[in-house]
Design a protein around this motif. Sequence first.
Motif, mmCIF file in Angstrom:
data_model
loop_
_atom_site.group_PDB
_atom_site.id
_atom_site.type_symbol
_atom_site.label_atom_id
_atom_site.label_comp_id
_atom_site.label_asym_id
_atom_site.label_seq_id
_atom_site.Cartn_x
_atom_site.Cartn_y
_atom_site.Cartn_z
ATOM 1 N N PHE A 67 0.798 -1.231 0.000
ATOM 2 C CA PHE A 67 0.000 0.000 0.000
ATOM 3 C C PHE A 67 0.828 1.278 0.000
ATOM 4 N N ASP A 68 2.157 1.136 -0.167
ATOM 5 C CA ASP A 68 3.009 2.332 -0.234
ATOM 6 C C ASP A 68 2.524 3.185 -1.407
ATOM 7 N N GLY A 69 2.223 4.442 -1.145
ATOM 8 C CA GLY A 69 1.812 5.354 -2.213
ATOM 9 C C GLY A 69 0.360 5.214 -2.639
ATOM 10 N N VAL A 70 -0.382 4.314 -1.987
ATOM 11 C CA VAL A 70 -1.801 4.126 -2.353
ATOM 12 C C VAL A 70 -2.657 5.078 -1.509
ATOM 13 N N ASP A 71 -3.654 5.724 -2.139
ATOM 14 C CA ASP A 71 -4.548 6.637 -1.415
ATOM 15 C C ASP A 71 -5.777 5.919 -0.867
ATOM 16 N N ILE A 72 -6.367 5.046 -1.700
ATOM 17 C CA ILE A 72 -7.611 4.361 -1.309
ATOM 18 C C ILE A 72 -7.463 2.873 -1.620
ATOM 19 N N ALA A 73 -7.738 2.026 -0.617
ATOM 20 C CA ALA A 73 -7.686 0.571 -0.848
ATOM 21 C C ALA A 73 -9.069 -0.018 -0.628
ATOM 22 N N LEU A 74 -9.555 -0.744 -1.625
ATOM 23 C CA LEU A 74 -10.825 -1.448 -1.491
ATOM 24 C C LEU A 74 -10.476 -2.903 -1.194
ATOM 25 N N PHE A 75 -10.946 -3.409 -0.059
ATOM 26 C CA PHE A 75 -10.638 -4.781 0.333
ATOM 27 C C PHE A 75 -11.860 -5.679 0.135
ATOM 28 N N SER A 76 -11.661 -6.830 -0.507
ATOM 29 C CA SER A 76 -12.714 -7.844 -0.548
ATOM 30 C C SER A 76 -12.079 -9.226 -0.690
ATOM 31 N N ALA A 77 -11.314 -9.582 0.319
ATOM 32 C CA ALA A 77 -10.615 -10.871 0.289
ATOM 33 C C ALA A 77 -10.920 -11.679 1.547
ATOM 34 N N GLY A 78 -12.011 -11.342 2.205
ATOM 35 C CA GLY A 78 -12.408 -12.069 3.418
ATOM 36 C C GLY A 78 -11.881 -11.392 4.683
ATOM 37 N N ALA A 79 -12.550 -11.744 5.808
ATOM 38 C CA ALA A 79 -12.273 -11.059 7.077
ATOM 39 C C ALA A 79 -10.850 -11.301 7.576
ATOM 40 N N ALA A 89 -2.195 -1.106 5.577
ATOM 41 C CA ALA A 89 -2.649 -0.095 4.613
ATOM 42 C C ALA A 89 -2.875 1.232 5.327
ATOM 43 N N VAL A 90 -3.514 1.171 6.483
ATOM 44 C CA VAL A 90 -3.798 2.405 7.241
ATOM 45 C C VAL A 90 -2.476 3.046 7.682
ATOM 46 N N LYS A 91 -1.538 2.215 8.123
ATOM 47 C CA LYS A 91 -0.229 2.713 8.574
ATOM 48 C C LYS A 91 0.484 3.470 7.448
ATOM 49 N N SER A 92 0.272 3.006 6.211
ATOM 50 C CA SER A 92 0.960 3.690 5.116
ATOM 51 C C SER A 92 0.149 4.889 4.605
ATOM 52 N N GLY A 93 -0.879 5.288 5.376
ATOM 53 C CA GLY A 93 -1.576 6.539 5.084
ATOM 54 C C GLY A 93 -2.749 6.405 4.133
ATOM 55 N N CYS A 94 -3.161 5.161 3.908
ATOM 56 C CA CYS A 94 -4.208 4.928 2.921
ATOM 57 C C CYS A 94 -5.559 4.772 3.629
ATOM 58 N N ILE A 95 -6.651 5.174 2.990
ATOM 59 C CA ILE A 95 -7.987 4.922 3.555
ATOM 60 C C ILE A 95 -8.470 3.573 3.026
ATOM 61 N N VAL A 96 -8.895 2.712 3.949
ATOM 62 C CA VAL A 96 -9.373 1.375 3.570
ATOM 63 C C VAL A 96 -10.900 1.359 3.564
ATOM 64 N N ILE A 97 -11.480 0.863 2.484
ATOM 65 C CA ILE A 97 -12.920 0.593 2.458
ATOM 66 C C ILE A 97 -13.037 -0.923 2.410
ATOM 67 N N ASP A 98 -13.518 -1.484 3.510
ATOM 68 C CA ASP A 98 -13.415 -2.930 3.705
ATOM 69 C C ASP A 98 -14.768 -3.611 3.570
ATOM 70 N N ASN A 99 -14.838 -4.548 2.627
ATOM 71 C CA ASN A 99 -16.101 -5.242 2.366
ATOM 72 C C ASN A 99 -16.334 -6.424 3.305
ATOM 73 N N SER A 100 -15.363 -6.756 4.135
ATOM 74 C CA SER A 100 -15.535 -7.929 5.000
ATOM 75 C C SER A 100 -16.227 -7.538 6.312
ATOM 76 N N SER A 101 -16.481 -8.564 7.129
ATOM 77 C CA SER A 101 -17.135 -8.304 8.420
ATOM 78 C C SER A 101 -16.130 -7.958 9.521
ATOM 79 N N ALA A 102 -14.829 -7.896 9.165
ATOM 80 C CA ALA A 102 -13.781 -7.797 10.202
ATOM 81 C C ALA A 102 -13.961 -6.621 11.159
ATOM 82 N N PHE A 103 -14.302 -5.453 10.643
ATOM 83 C CA PHE A 103 -14.296 -4.256 11.500
ATOM 84 C C PHE A 103 -15.676 -3.621 11.664
#
Length: 339
Positions: A67-79, A89-103
């Motif tokens: 996620f180095d240099g990534v602004d927005i990450a869309l996650f859909s690989a399971g919780a 991803a968050v640590k590298s400054g990116c906003i995560v939009i997460d499709n899983s139930s994890a959070f």
Amino acid sequence: MLVKKDQYNVAVAGATGAVGRKMLEILADRDFPVANLKVLASARSAGQTLTFKGNPVTVEELRENSFDGVDIALFSAGANVSRQYAPFAVKSGCIVIDNSSAFRMEPNTPLIVPEVNPDAIDSDPGIIANPNCSTIQMVVALKPIHDKFKIKRVVVSTYQSVSGSGQKAIDELQEQTKNLLDGETAKPDVYPHQIAFNCLPHIDIFMGNGYTKEEMKMVDETRKILGDSSILVSPTAVRVPVFYCHSESVNVETEKPISAKEVKELLAGSDGIRVVDNPENSEYPLACDGADQDEVFVGRIRDDISCENAINFWVVSDNLRKGAALNAVQIAEYLVQRA
Ligand code: A2P
């Protein structure tokens, strides 16, 4: 916080999956301002080629430094994958939009449906959770009803398509259907029983209270998204042999007097909803019509003949689009618009 730019570096984690592929398609179709796109999956898929806007993109293995240099990450690989990699991803400054139930149920994680509660995204969200597919289509229809009539109780039964369980389940329904029509046996793998020509009242694991995890997601997520913990939800989640689109039968009891006529007018003017409700012409929402569409389709809106201040309706939406990939991209669009 997303810094305003003309274009953003975007990553899709789980890009080879059923939802991940839809995410790529929807980012392209809606002309999301993508500068650079990273498509990430497991080591098994590294080196494969996917297509974005007609151009080939090579799948990379998801790693901690993806996620180095990534602004927005869309996650859909399971919780589990989200739990493991979203923090990097968050640590590298990116906003995560997460499709899983994890959070989803973490108190500080916004759980967002853009038509319903975009204001719940604070200025520095880190991770934004995309709700469960069955919950999304239901709350899009419930929100205007709750605002006007105050919902007391919802009784819902779902008829959920196999694409909600990923690509392997799509393949399983196809194969079992073919095998059974050829006079052979159906071998269950993804599901505990045959899914072809069958209905399974079992989605996700059983919890100690007799309900499944999928059902409890509908209870907890509905309350969180509508911001009202007093709403009672009684769900039954059923997997049916349909490839795309979830259908739901919903009964809603309200505090204020409600009528089907008012609800029909209210929903017809609400964001993201298309009312299809001419039963005399056999017109009502159908899974086969909703597939590949963006809207939440509502019909069979009628007064509950057994209860005062209650209505019934039938709601259908494409679980891979509004129930997952489209909702995630709409969240990203909201962030861009707000930046
Ligand atoms: P892969 O295709 O390499 O297995 P679906 O929900 O359709 O089953 O898709 C799941 C997605 O999550 C796929 O893109 C899959 O990649 C990806 N995935 C599964 N496990 C991992 C993992 N450990 N690391 C990265 N991606 C994963």
